[in-house]
Design an enzyme around this catalytic site. Structure first.
Site, PDB file in Angstrom:
ATOM      1  N   CYS A  81       0.812  -1.227   0.000  1.00 53.33           N
ATOM      2  CA  CYS A  81       0.000   0.000   0.000  1.00 53.33           C
ATOM      3  C   CYS A  81       0.842   1.272   0.000  1.00 53.33           C
ATOM      4  CB  CYS A  81      -0.956   0.003   1.181  1.00 53.33           C
ATOM      5  SG  CYS A  81      -2.044  -1.422   1.199  1.00 53.33           S
ATOM      6  N   HIS A  92      -3.133   7.322   2.847  1.00 51.83           N
ATOM      7  CA  HIS A  92      -3.585   6.023   2.346  1.00 51.83           C
ATOM      8  C   HIS A  92      -4.970   5.713   2.917  1.00 51.83           C
ATOM      9  CE1 HIS A  92      -3.928   1.919   1.301  1.00 51.83           C
ATOM     10  NE2 HIS A  92      -3.639   1.442   2.497  1.00 51.83           N
ATOM     11  N   ASN A 131     -10.189   0.105   0.373  1.00 57.28           N
ATOM     12  CA  ASN A 131      -8.728   0.188   0.323  1.00 57.28           C
ATOM     13  C   ASN A 131      -8.240  -0.425  -0.999  1.00 57.28           C
ATOM     14  OD1 ASN A 131      -5.983  -0.256   0.589  1.00 57.28           O
ATOM     15  ND2 ASN A 131      -6.099  -1.022   2.686  1.00 57.28           N
TER      16      ASN A 131
HETATM   17  O1  UT7 Z   1      -3.424  -1.153   3.756  1.00 58.74           O
HETATM   18  C1  UT7 Z   1      -3.317  -1.776   5.000  1.00 58.74           C
HETATM   19  C2  UT7 Z   1      -4.418  -2.802   5.098  1.00 58.74           C
HETATM   20  N1  UT7 Z   1      -4.887  -3.149   6.370  1.00 58.74           N
HETATM   21  C3  UT7 Z   1      -5.428  -2.289   7.275  1.00 58.74           C
HETATM   22  O2  UT7 Z   1      -5.423  -1.094   7.131  1.00 58.74           O
HETATM   23  C4  UT7 Z   1      -6.060  -2.913   8.483  1.00 58.74           C
HETATM   24  C5  UT7 Z   1      -6.086  -2.003   9.685  1.00 58.74           C
HETATM   25  N2  UT7 Z   1      -7.048  -2.531  10.663  1.00 58.74           N
HETATM   26  C6  UT7 Z   1      -8.358  -2.224  10.612  1.00 58.74           C
HETATM   27  O3  UT7 Z   1      -8.793  -1.448   9.771  1.00 58.74           O
HETATM   28  C7  UT7 Z   1      -9.244  -2.816  11.672  1.00 58.74           C
HETATM   29  O4  UT7 Z   1      -8.442  -3.501  12.616  1.00 58.74           O
HETATM   30  C8  UT7 Z   1     -10.332  -3.775  11.106  1.00 58.74           C
HETATM   31  C9  UT7 Z   1     -11.381  -2.982  10.334  1.00 58.74           C
HETATM   32  C10 UT7 Z   1      -9.704  -4.817  10.191  1.00 58.74           C
HETATM   33  C11 UT7 Z   1     -11.047  -4.484  12.249  1.00 58.74           C
HETATM   34  O5  UT7 Z   1     -11.625  -3.507  13.117  1.00 58.74           O
HETATM   35  P1  UT7 Z   1     -11.366  -3.571  14.699  1.00 58.74           P
HETATM   36  O6  UT7 Z   1     -12.145  -2.482  15.283  1.00 58.74           O
HETATM   37  O7  UT7 Z   1      -9.870  -3.578  14.909  1.00 58.74           O
HETATM   38  O8  UT7 Z   1     -12.012  -4.965  15.075  1.00 58.74           O
HETATM   39  P2  UT7 Z   1     -11.341  -6.221  15.781  1.00 58.74           P
HETATM   40  O9  UT7 Z   1     -10.462  -6.959  14.847  1.00 58.74           O
HETATM   41  O10 UT7 Z   1     -10.781  -5.768  17.091  1.00 58.74           O
HETATM   42  O11 UT7 Z   1     -12.616  -7.108  16.060  1.00 58.74           O
HETATM   43  C12 UT7 Z   1     -13.655  -6.678  16.967  1.00 58.74           C
HETATM   44  C13 UT7 Z   1     -14.795  -7.672  16.871  1.00 58.74           C
HETATM   45  C14 UT7 Z   1     -14.341  -9.110  16.955  1.00 58.74           C
HETATM   46  O12 UT7 Z   1     -15.341  -9.835  17.666  1.00 58.74           O
HETATM   47  P3  UT7 Z   1     -15.124 -10.200  19.203  1.00 58.74           P
HETATM   48  O13 UT7 Z   1     -13.851 -11.008  19.246  1.00 58.74           O
HETATM   49  O14 UT7 Z   1     -14.985  -8.887  19.922  1.00 58.74           O
HETATM   50  O15 UT7 Z   1     -16.357 -10.957  19.540  1.00 58.74           O
HETATM   51  C15 UT7 Z   1     -14.327  -9.580  15.521  1.00 58.74           C
HETATM   52  O16 UT7 Z   1     -14.546 -10.962  15.378  1.00 58.74           O
HETATM   53  O17 UT7 Z   1     -15.450  -7.532  15.610  1.00 58.74           O
HETATM   54  C16 UT7 Z   1     -15.503  -8.818  14.953  1.00 58.74           C
HETATM   55  N3  UT7 Z   1     -15.422  -8.585  13.521  1.00 58.74           N
HETATM   56  C17 UT7 Z   1     -16.493  -8.361  12.757  1.00 58.74           C
HETATM   57  N4  UT7 Z   1     -17.811  -8.288  13.033  1.00 58.74           N
HETATM   58  C18 UT7 Z   1     -18.648  -8.027  12.023  1.00 58.74           C
HETATM   59  C19 UT7 Z   1     -14.303  -8.553  12.736  1.00 58.74           C
HETATM   60  N5  UT7 Z   1     -14.652  -8.303  11.468  1.00 58.74           N
HETATM   61  C20 UT7 Z   1     -16.004  -8.188  11.454  1.00 58.74           C
HETATM   62  C21 UT7 Z   1     -16.922  -7.916  10.443  1.00 58.74           C
HETATM   63  N6  UT7 Z   1     -18.237  -7.841  10.767  1.00 58.74           N
HETATM   64  N7  UT7 Z   1     -16.560  -7.706   9.153  1.00 58.74           N
END
Ligand code: UT7
Length: 313
Positions: free
Chosen positions: A111, A238, A268
């Site tokens: 990225c 980005h 993204n």
């Molecule tokens: O170019 C670089 C590419 N990558 C990035 O930029 C990634 C950077 N990271 C992020 O943008 C965020 O970490 C994400 C959007 C990927 C995830 O958001 P988050 O607020 O960090 O969520 P999390 O991973 O801490 O998950 C929180 C909860 C979890 O459930 P529990 O364990 O609390 O019960 C996940 O299983 O949300 C759940 N979860 C979802 N729920 C509904 C994860 N993905 C989803 C989803 N829909 N798509």
């Protein structure tokens, strides 16, 4: 001497993948995706690939700059979603454009790729080796996305953006560049060349990395340029997650009005996010000569980079 961006162009596929579509594919909801990422929809190729998207973006950038394919001396294409090991995307685009006088190669910094390619063009043009370059970010991430992994499939889309660069007037164009890698952190976002492998991402680790490293990197680039964050007119960051943009803005003490974003519509697109956004904002007439601009990104590698430029027309 720095380089100026004298033409921009972009190409995004017509097919739209909405959050409602993703609700039918994985256990997620439009509400969760919008709240946690700001993304509403993304574009997915139907027939196009990284080469054809890049070609379309390049043709528009050339038209915008008033140049012909045979004027181009260097083509740098940032991509991490190639379909062939070789020939590289830049050589295929050179052929399709008929840019018979251009050398070209690809840059893979995921990225951050567009920034790394732009910094490379800046270095080449500063030595006088080439007089101009097409710098491109082109990605078909949908090929590598695991549409069973709700933690990552909601983020990514396809598209390409290109800029035509030339030497800038004294005191204009790119003033400073900062680039870096955190190789040990690379495990947080990876994908093997094995045709069956898909993107593996530790979202929280990447999130922490981006919100910690990008503000530091921008401050370093501003310091090198002898500028302060509050003097900057626009920050092209980005487009990965609206919350990441907001945290970076907060850490720099800048208002979100200075941080344009289009991730709600495209998600993204890896190396293509910054040039696609640049094209959009330039076409809206939002940039005038003398504007102070920061470009900054982060991605797999892990890589990060920022550059400060003074807009020149
Ligand atoms: O170019 C670089 C590419 N990558 C990035 O930029 C990634 C950077 N990271 C992020 O943008 C965020 O970490 C994400 C959007 C990927 C995830 O958001 P988050 O607020 O960090 O969520 P999390 O991973 O801490 O998950 C929180 C909860 C979890 O459930 P529990 O364990 O609390 O019960 C996940 O299983 O949300 C759940 N979860 C979802 N729920 C509904 C994860 N993905 C989803 C989803 N829909 N798509």
């Amino acid at each position: 001497m720095g380089i100026k961006i004298s033409g921009t162009g972009s190409a995004v596929p017509e097919h739209v993948l909405t959050n409602a579509d993703l609700e039918k594919m994985v256990d997620t909801s439009d509400e969760w995706i919008v709240e946690r990422t700001g993304i509403k929809e993304r574009r997915i190729v139907k027939g196009d690939n990284v080469v054809t998207l890049a070609e379309k973006a390049c043709r528009k950038a050339l038209e915008d700059a008033g140049k012909k394919p045979e004027d181009v001396e260097l083509i740098l294409i940032a991509t991490c979603t190639l379909e062939e090991f070789f020939p590289c995307c830049a050589c295929q685009v050179q052929a399709r454009l008929g840019a018979v006088n251009a050398a070209g190669f690809d840059v893979n910094a995921a990225c951050s790729g567009f920034l790394f390619a732009l910094a490379t063009a800046n270095a080449y043009l500063s030595t006088g080796l080439y007089k101009n370059a097409l710098v491109v970010g082109s990605e078909v991430l949908s090929r590598l996305v695991d549409y069973e992994d709700r933690g990552s499939c909601i983020l990514f889309g396809d598209g390409a953006g290109a800029v035509f660069v030339e030497p800038a007037a004294e005191g204009r164009g790119i003033i400073s560049v900062v680039q870096g890698c955190d190789g040990p952190g690379g495990v947080a976002l990876h994908c093997k060349t094995d045709a069956l492998d898909k993107i593996h991402m530790d979202g929280r680790a990447v999130y922490r990395f981006a919100t910690r490293q990008v503000p530091v990197c921008i401050e370093q680039a501003l310091q090198k340029a002898g500028m302060k964050a509050e003097e900057v007119d626009l920050f092209f960051l980005h487009q990965a997650n609206l919350r990441i943009l907001e945290t970076i803005a907060k850490r720099l003490g800048i208002p979100m009005e200075k941080v344009p974003h289009n991730l709600d519509r495209y998600g993204n697109i890896s190396s293509a996010t910054i040039p696609v956004l640049l094209d959009e904002i330039k076409k809206r007439g939002k940039m005038v000569a003398g504007n102070k601009i920061v470009l900054a990104g982060f991605g797999a590698g892990l890589t990060y980079g920022a550059c400060v430029l003074v807009w020149d027309e």
